[in-house]
Motif scaffolding. Structure first.
Motif, PDB file in Angstrom:
ATOM      1  N   ASP A   1      97.319  95.244 127.453  1.00  0.00           N
ATOM      2  CA  ASP A   1      97.815  95.127 128.834  1.00  0.00           C
ATOM      3  C   ASP A   1      99.323  94.912 128.921  1.00  0.00           C
ATOM      4  OD1 ASP A   1      95.160  95.088 130.536  1.00  0.00           O
ATOM      5  OD2 ASP A   1      94.798  93.880 128.747  1.00  0.00           O
TER       6      ASP A   1
ATOM      7  N   HIS B   1     101.387  97.163 130.353  1.00  0.00           N
ATOM      8  CA  HIS B   1     101.706  97.598 131.717  1.00  0.00           C
ATOM      9  C   HIS B   1     103.180  97.987 131.890  1.00  0.00           C
ATOM     10  CE1 HIS B   1      97.813  96.928 133.767  1.00  0.00           C
ATOM     11  NE2 HIS B   1      97.633  96.086 132.769  1.00  0.00           N
TER      12      HIS B   1
ATOM     13  N   ASP C   1      95.736  99.658 128.517  1.00  0.00           N
ATOM     14  CA  ASP C   1      96.718  99.410 129.571  1.00  0.00           C
ATOM     15  C   ASP C   1      98.119  99.299 128.970  1.00  0.00           C
ATOM     16  OD1 ASP C   1      94.677  99.567 131.359  1.00  0.00           O
ATOM     17  OD2 ASP C   1      94.784  97.488 132.049  1.00  0.00           O
TER      18      ASP C   1
ATOM     19  N   HIS D   1      94.309 101.869 132.995  1.00  0.00           N
ATOM     20  CA  HIS D   1      95.589 102.245 133.610  1.00  0.00           C
ATOM     21  C   HIS D   1      96.255 103.419 132.886  1.00  0.00           C
ATOM     22  CE1 HIS D   1      96.611  99.066 136.654  1.00  0.00           C
ATOM     23  NE2 HIS D   1      95.509  98.582 136.126  1.00  0.00           N
TER      24      HIS D   1
ATOM     25  N   HIS E   1      88.784  98.040 125.492  1.00  0.00           N
ATOM     26  CA  HIS E   1      89.632  97.511 126.567  1.00  0.00           C
ATOM     27  C   HIS E   1      88.912  96.436 127.390  1.00  0.00           C
ATOM     28  CE1 HIS E   1      92.839  97.132 129.348  1.00  0.00           C
ATOM     29  NE2 HIS E   1      92.108  97.541 130.367  1.00  0.00           N
TER      30      HIS E   1
ATOM     31  N   HIS F   1      92.046  93.604 129.309  1.00  0.00           N
ATOM     32  CA  HIS F   1      91.640  93.903 130.687  1.00  0.00           C
ATOM     33  C   HIS F   1      91.666  92.708 131.643  1.00  0.00           C
ATOM     34  CE1 HIS F   1      90.103  96.511 133.736  1.00  0.00           C
ATOM     35  NE2 HIS F   1      88.923  95.965 133.806  1.00  0.00           N
TER      36      HIS F   1
ATOM     37  N   HIS G   1      93.495  90.027 131.322  1.00  0.00           N
ATOM     38  CA  HIS G   1      94.832  89.413 131.243  1.00  0.00           C
ATOM     39  C   HIS G   1      94.727  87.901 130.986  1.00  0.00           C
ATOM     40  CE1 HIS G   1      97.074  92.944 133.308  1.00  0.00           C
ATOM     41  NE2 HIS G   1      95.971  93.361 132.722  1.00  0.00           N
TER      42      HIS G   1
HETATM   43 FE    FE Z   1      95.443  95.516 132.407  1.00  0.00          FE
END
Ligand code: FE
Ligand code: ZN
Length: 518
Positions: A262, A264, A306, A353, A399, A462, A464
């Motif tokens: 994650d 991002h 992600d 994502h 994930h 996923h 976080h």
């Molecule tokens: Fe995420």
């Protein structure tokens, strides 16, 4: 922190001007790390903000070095200083290196893909595909029951029904439905390749009923009990589960792996400065000796989905993006990862994502979107989930889309505790059993979400949230992320764990959590 100006500036004088006392050890640290004027001024702001008037070595390290959360040391620090654009990739001799040697440099990479969905994007999502998916699920998991102490002699539902009423039978089937009756009994319908049958878990069997709350639809369970008319009155039921007393695999080398997720990249909330601090630490440019010793052993980074924030993932996402072009998001990712020292190998698995097909399993992020990542020798693009070994240590990276299915279906599960749903996946030997209520499943002819083989390390992301634990010898990690609280999370009162990185030593299986956050 490297600078040529450090010897020219009067460091103690700068502090004195601000009415701050700098002790000798802390001064030595500034010289050792070659701090420049900008860094000192930024540090000064931190001192003022926190009413600190005496700078000791501890104050220095608290600010400049990462924290080890679950080691012996606990240090706090704020993020600062970006890497310049032209960071050299070579591991040229740096003044900041405090360790005598870098073990991960001496060890050749050893990554073996055991099970991956790469190159198998052939599902058309037809009804027949779903039939073969469930057949394959049943076949794989019923095989696990053949090793079971209690249920290894199970029979087909058709053969069980052929027995005399009231005789004891054992079957293994997919849960087609689960209902609670008016009286509080749990009524299941199980199906195998030969037929279907009802299974009743009675309120009279308290412990069994309590365990029944973990049963979800479309998973495979084993049942024993007394036969009635088209029904089994259950005495017991079992999940396929992980066998006890298994020896876990260890690396012959004293090296470690980072399990993160994650990131991002592209989101306004991506904590780039923290991420860069993480990279600087891996480059052995920050940290005390103890912290650098951990960094020097890191041979692998697994990014469990992600990687970027993506584009058009949810309505009005563009308002929360600083990079609105998906190609540029991956370019930026590649740029950040290019700062890593060249002895570190990176395994990249996608998440919801990322720019690959949505739904589980996901094929690796295609080259068309992430050309730069494919161009780097130390980056390995894998699917979601992916099962691979690092020096013989078997890792399962998923994930974690289905974590939310478990949160909504099992009473008592909460988002800030990602480990219990992970344990359920292992017990059920399936990453996302529930079909049609949550996680989108893509019907491949083979069920890639079955956990056929027991991993040594099981990683998800996923949520976080940071979480770790051990279940029957399997190390569990939920990685947390690199994205500060989003408006979506704020609305739901979720405070994510940011910039906290779990590291596992592949020889000892010891886990350390490093914090690169503010
Ligand atoms: Fe995420
Ligand atoms: Zn996600």
């Amino acid at each position: 922190m490297a600078s040529t100006q450090s010897c020219k500036i009067n460091i103690p004088g700068m502090f004195l001007d601000e009415g701050v006392l700098l002790n000798e050890e802390a001064y030595a640290k500034f010289l050792e790390d070659a701090a420049n004027e900008d860094i000192i001024l930024e540090f000064m702001t931190h001192l003022k903000k926190n009413n600190i008037f005496i700078v000791t070595k501890d104050v220095y390290e608290d600010y400049f070095y990462p924290r080890i959360e679950s080691g012996q040391q606990k240090e706090s620090v704020e993020q600062r200083a970006e890497l310049p654009d032209e960071v050299p990739k070579s591991e040229k001799k740096r003044k900041s290196i405090k360790v005598k040697h870098i073990p991960s440099k001496d060890v050749d990479k050893d990554i073996k893909i055991i099970k991956d969905v790469s190159g198998k994007d052939d599902s058309e999502g037809k009804f027949e595909d779903f039939l073969s998916l469930f057949k394959d699920r049943y076949t794989r998991i019923s095989k696990i029951f053949k090793q079971h102490r209690e249920l290894r002699d199970f029979v087909s539902i058709k053969n069980a029904k052929a027995n005399e009423l009231k005789s004891q039978v054992k079957i293994v089937g997919i849960v087609r439905s689960k209902k609670t009756t008016k009286n509080g009994n749990v009524m299941l319908e199980l199906e195998d390749l030969s037929g279907t049958i009802k299974v009743l878990v009675s309120t009279k069997k308290e412990r069994l009923l309590e365990r029944a709350k973990y049963i979800v639809c479309d998973e495979v369970i084993g049942v024993s009990g007394a036969l009635g008319e088209d029904i089994i009155f259950s005495n017991n039921f079992e999940f396929p589960d992980i066998a006890l007393g298994r020896n876990r695999n260890v690396s012959p080398y004293d090296i470690g792996a980072v399990f993160t997720s994650d990131v991002h990249v592209g989101s306004n909330n991506f904590m780039e400065k923290s991420f860069l601090r993480f990279i600087k630490w891996l480059r052995l440019e920050t940290g005390n000796e103890k912290q650098q010793e951990i960094a020097s052993k890191i041979k692998y980074i697994v990014i469990c989905g992600d990687v970027v924030d993506g584009v058009g993932i949810y309505p009005n996402q563009d308002k929360e993006l600083c990079i609105t072009d998906i190609y540029k998001q991956y370019e930026k990712t590649a740029q950040l990862l290019s700062y890593l020292p060249d002895w570190i190998e990176v395994i990249v698995s996608p998440g919801n994502h990322d720019a690959t097909r949505s739904g589980n399993p996901q094929i690796p992020i295609p080259k068309a979107f992430a050309y730069d990542l494919y161009d780097m020798d130390n980056i390995h693009m894998v699917s979601n989930p992916s099962f691979f070994s690092l020096h013989g240590v078997k890792c399962l990276a998923y994930h974690g889309d289905s974590i939310f299915d478990f949160l909504s279906q099992v009473p008592g599960f909460e988002i800030n505790k990602p480990i219990p749903p992970m344990i359920e996946m292992l017990r059920k030997r399936h990453l996302a059993p529930v079909y049609g209520k949550g996680t989108q499943i893509i019907p491949e002819t083979s069920d890639y979400l079955c956990i056929d083989e027991t991993p040594d390390i099981f990683q998800t992301g996923h949520t976080h949230m940071n979480g770790n634990g051990v279940y029957r010898g399997v190390t569990l990690i939920n990685s947390g992320g690199w994205q500060s609280q989003t408006s979506f999370q704020k609305m739901r009162n979720i405070t994510p764990d940011v910039a906290k990185v779990p590291i596992i030593n592949l020889q000892t299986h010891n886990l350390v959590l490093m914090n690169f956050g503010d």
